[in-house]
Design a protein around this motif. Structure first.
Motif, PDB file in Angstrom:
ATOM      1  N   GLY A 103       0.801  -1.209   0.000  1.00  0.00           N
ATOM      2  CA  GLY A 103       0.000   0.000   0.000  1.00  0.00           C
ATOM      3  C   GLY A 103       0.837   1.264   0.000  1.00  0.00           C
ATOM      4  N   SER A 104       0.141   2.359   0.173  1.00  0.00           N
ATOM      5  CA  SER A 104       0.766   3.687   0.158  1.00  0.00           C
ATOM      6  C   SER A 104       0.495   4.371   1.496  1.00  0.00           C
ATOM      7  CB  SER A 104       0.178   4.503  -0.997  1.00  0.00           C
ATOM      8  OG  SER A 104       0.809   5.741  -1.103  1.00  0.00           O
ATOM      9  N   ALA A 105       1.557   4.725   2.202  1.00  0.00           N
ATOM     10  CA  ALA A 105       1.421   5.294   3.549  1.00  0.00           C
ATOM     11  C   ALA A 105       1.848   6.756   3.561  1.00  0.00           C
ATOM     12  CB  ALA A 105       2.275   4.518   4.536  1.00  0.00           C
ATOM     13  N   GLU A 106       1.084   7.555   4.281  1.00  0.00           N
ATOM     14  CA  GLU A 106       1.507   8.918   4.572  1.00  0.00           C
ATOM     15  C   GLU A 106       2.048   8.897   5.995  1.00  0.00           C
ATOM     16  OE1 GLU A 106      -0.599  12.920   3.634  1.00  0.00           O
ATOM     17  OE2 GLU A 106      -1.187  12.314   5.681  1.00  0.00           O
ATOM     18  N   PHE A 107       3.289   9.304   6.141  1.00  0.00           N
ATOM     19  CA  PHE A 107       3.969   9.302   7.436  1.00  0.00           C
ATOM     20  C   PHE A 107       4.093  10.733   7.913  1.00  0.00           C
ATOM     21  CE2 PHE A 107       8.252   9.067   9.664  1.00  0.00           C
ATOM     22  CZ  PHE A 107       7.763   8.473  10.813  1.00  0.00           C
ATOM     23  N   PHE A 108       3.608  10.983   9.121  1.00  0.00           N
ATOM     24  CA  PHE A 108       3.704  12.294   9.760  1.00  0.00           C
ATOM     25  C   PHE A 108       4.767  12.203  10.840  1.00  0.00           C
ATOM     26  CE2 PHE A 108       2.682  14.957  13.383  1.00  0.00           C
ATOM     27  CZ  PHE A 108       2.494  16.197  12.797  1.00  0.00           C
ATOM     28  N   LEU A 109       5.722  13.137  10.829  1.00  0.00           N
ATOM     29  CA  LEU A 109       6.751  13.173  11.859  1.00  0.00           C
ATOM     30  C   LEU A 109       7.118  14.618  12.149  1.00  0.00           C
ATOM     31  CD1 LEU A 109       8.678  11.365  13.622  1.00  0.00           C
ATOM     32  CD2 LEU A 109      10.392  11.798  11.861  1.00  0.00           C
ATOM     33  N   ASP A 110       6.847  15.044  13.362  1.00  0.00           N
ATOM     34  CA  ASP A 110       7.280  16.357  13.844  1.00  0.00           C
ATOM     35  C   ASP A 110       6.871  17.498  12.920  1.00  0.00           C
ATOM     36  OD1 ASP A 110       8.438  17.941  15.800  1.00  0.00           O
ATOM     37  OD2 ASP A 110      10.455  17.791  14.933  1.00  0.00           O
ATOM     38  N   GLY A 111       5.594  17.468  12.458  1.00  0.00           N
ATOM     39  CA  GLY A 111       5.047  18.570  11.666  1.00  0.00           C
ATOM     40  C   GLY A 111       5.192  18.435  10.165  1.00  0.00           C
ATOM     41  N   LYS A 112       5.879  17.406   9.685  1.00  0.00           N
ATOM     42  CA  LYS A 112       6.055  17.208   8.249  1.00  0.00           C
ATOM     43  C   LYS A 112       5.472  15.865   7.836  1.00  0.00           C
ATOM     44  CE  LYS A 112      10.225  19.973   7.888  1.00  0.00           C
ATOM     45  NZ  LYS A 112      11.627  19.994   7.476  1.00  0.00           N
ATOM     46  N   THR A 113       5.081  15.750   6.558  1.00  0.00           N
ATOM     47  CA  THR A 113       4.567  14.488   6.049  1.00  0.00           C
ATOM     48  C   THR A 113       5.289  14.097   4.765  1.00  0.00           C
ATOM     49  OG1 THR A 113       2.804  15.566   4.792  1.00  0.00           O
ATOM     50  CG2 THR A 113       2.247  14.812   7.005  1.00  0.00           C
ATOM     51  N   VAL A 114       5.308  12.802   4.523  1.00  0.00           N
ATOM     52  CA  VAL A 114       5.861  12.247   3.297  1.00  0.00           C
ATOM     53  C   VAL A 114       5.024  11.017   2.957  1.00  0.00           C
ATOM     54  CG1 VAL A 114       7.585  10.825   4.482  1.00  0.00           C
ATOM     55  CG2 VAL A 114       7.970  11.499   2.124  1.00  0.00           C
ATOM     56  N   THR A 115       4.806  10.782   1.658  1.00  0.00           N
ATOM     57  CA  THR A 115       4.103   9.585   1.209  1.00  0.00           C
ATOM     58  C   THR A 115       5.149   8.585   0.736  1.00  0.00           C
ATOM     59  OG1 THR A 115       2.158  10.868   0.584  1.00  0.00           O
ATOM     60  CG2 THR A 115       2.374   8.675  -0.387  1.00  0.00           C
ATOM     61  N   VAL A 116       5.017   7.338   1.195  1.00  0.00           N
ATOM     62  CA  VAL A 116       6.038   6.326   0.905  1.00  0.00           C
ATOM     63  C   VAL A 116       5.404   5.053   0.348  1.00  0.00           C
ATOM     64  CG1 VAL A 116       7.598   7.245   2.661  1.00  0.00           C
ATOM     65  CG2 VAL A 116       6.022   5.412   3.261  1.00  0.00           C
ATOM     66  N   PRO A 117       6.173   4.317  -0.481  1.00  0.00           N
ATOM     67  CA  PRO A 117       5.700   3.055  -1.061  1.00  0.00           C
ATOM     68  C   PRO A 117       6.106   1.859  -0.196  1.00  0.00           C
ATOM     69  CG  PRO A 117       7.776   3.646  -2.070  1.00  0.00           C
ATOM     70  CD  PRO A 117       7.434   4.754  -1.080  1.00  0.00           C
ATOM     71  N   PRO A 118       5.727   0.650  -0.623  1.00  0.00           N
ATOM     72  CA  PRO A 118       6.159  -0.555   0.081  1.00  0.00           C
ATOM     73  C   PRO A 118       7.681  -0.660   0.144  1.00  0.00           C
ATOM     74  CG  PRO A 118       4.408  -1.087  -1.455  1.00  0.00           C
ATOM     75  CD  PRO A 118       4.811   0.342  -1.723  1.00  0.00           C
ATOM     76  N   TYR A 119       8.136  -1.436   1.101  1.00  0.00           N
ATOM     77  CA  TYR A 119       9.553  -1.697   1.373  1.00  0.00           C
ATOM     78  C   TYR A 119      10.291  -0.434   1.804  1.00  0.00           C
ATOM     79  CZ  TYR A 119       8.123  -5.913  -0.959  1.00  0.00           C
ATOM     80  OH  TYR A 119       7.436  -7.044  -1.304  1.00  0.00           O
ATOM     81  N   THR A 120       9.585   0.378   2.578  1.00  0.00           N
ATOM     82  CA  THR A 120      10.157   1.590   3.156  1.00  0.00           C
ATOM     83  C   THR A 120      10.086   1.456   4.672  1.00  0.00           C
ATOM     84  OG1 THR A 120       9.391   2.936   1.295  1.00  0.00           O
ATOM     85  CG2 THR A 120       9.961   4.102   3.320  1.00  0.00           C
ATOM     86  N   SER A 121      11.166   1.821   5.353  1.00  0.00           N
ATOM     87  CA  SER A 121      11.144   1.824   6.816  1.00  0.00           C
ATOM     88  C   SER A 121      10.987   3.258   7.306  1.00  0.00           C
ATOM     89  CB  SER A 121      12.415   1.196   7.397  1.00  0.00           C
ATOM     90  OG  SER A 121      13.530   2.005   7.142  1.00  0.00           O
ATOM     91  N   LEU A 122      10.319   3.398   8.424  1.00  0.00           N
ATOM     92  CA  LEU A 122      10.051   4.704   9.037  1.00  0.00           C
ATOM     93  C   LEU A 122      10.422   4.603  10.510  1.00  0.00           C
ATOM     94  CD1 LEU A 122       6.468   4.954   7.534  1.00  0.00           C
ATOM     95  CD2 LEU A 122       8.519   6.021   6.594  1.00  0.00           C
ATOM     96  N   TYR A 123      11.152   5.582  11.002  1.00  0.00           N
ATOM     97  CA  TYR A 123      11.562   5.578  12.406  1.00  0.00           C
ATOM     98  C   TYR A 123      10.871   6.707  13.149  1.00  0.00           C
ATOM     99  CZ  TYR A 123      14.376   6.035  16.603  1.00  0.00           C
ATOM    100  OH  TYR A 123      14.771   6.130  17.915  1.00  0.00           O
ATOM    101  N   CYS A 124      10.364   6.400  14.332  1.00  0.00           N
ATOM    102  CA  CYS A 124       9.702   7.373  15.196  1.00  0.00           C
ATOM    103  C   CYS A 124      10.502   7.479  16.495  1.00  0.00           C
ATOM    104  CB  CYS A 124       8.287   6.923  15.528  1.00  0.00           C
ATOM    105  SG  CYS A 124       7.288   6.487  14.114  1.00  0.00           S
TER     106      CYS A 124
END
Length: 129
Positions: free
Chosen positions: A81-102
């Motif tokens: 799927g397609s994820a929108e990641f929000f971190l500290d006031g900013k967002t990015v849309t990412v595809p599969p096989y992407t890691s996100l750190y919080c």
């Protein structure tokens, strides 16, 4: 004295790991339904020492919850799927096989911005009291 003995007893009762409890094959019948999809715990916080591995599945255009923060850090790994990641006031849309750190104590969130289910792993270690 009683508390000391209790702690000593609990420490002595270490978990025994076997092939049966170290392999967890996905089973849809064991999922936990949420308002926006479901979750499946491959390792919950009682399996080891608070470390967890969970798969979250989110329906299109939904989020598991609003952006939030907590003491623990966590990783997301997008499977489908397609994820929108929000971190500290900013967002990015990412595809599969992407890691996100919080990082700890930073506002973060994830939502499905695609037309199909969003599936991602959550890797986190809960603090023990």
């Amino acid at each position: 004295m009683f508390v000391f003995l209790l702690i000593q007893t609990l420490t002595a009762q270490e978990k025994v790991f076997t092939i049966e409890n170290c392999v967890n094959t996905f089973d849809l019948d064991k999922k936990h339904t949420t308002e926006v999809g479901y979750q499946y715990w491959f390792a919950d916080k009682d399996f080891l020492d608070g470390r967890t591995l969970k798969m979250s599945v989110v329906e299109p255009n939904k989020a598991t919850h609003a952006p939030h923060k907590h003491l623990e850090d966590e990783f997301f790994f997008i499977l489908e799927g397609s994820a929108e990641f929000f971190l500290d006031g900013k967002t990015v849309t990412v595809p599969p096989y992407t890691s996100l750190y919080c990082p700890p104590n930073i506002m973060h969130g994830i939502r499905n911005v695609g037309d199909t289910q969003l599936k991602y792993l959550v890797i986190k270690k809960y603090n023990r009291d």
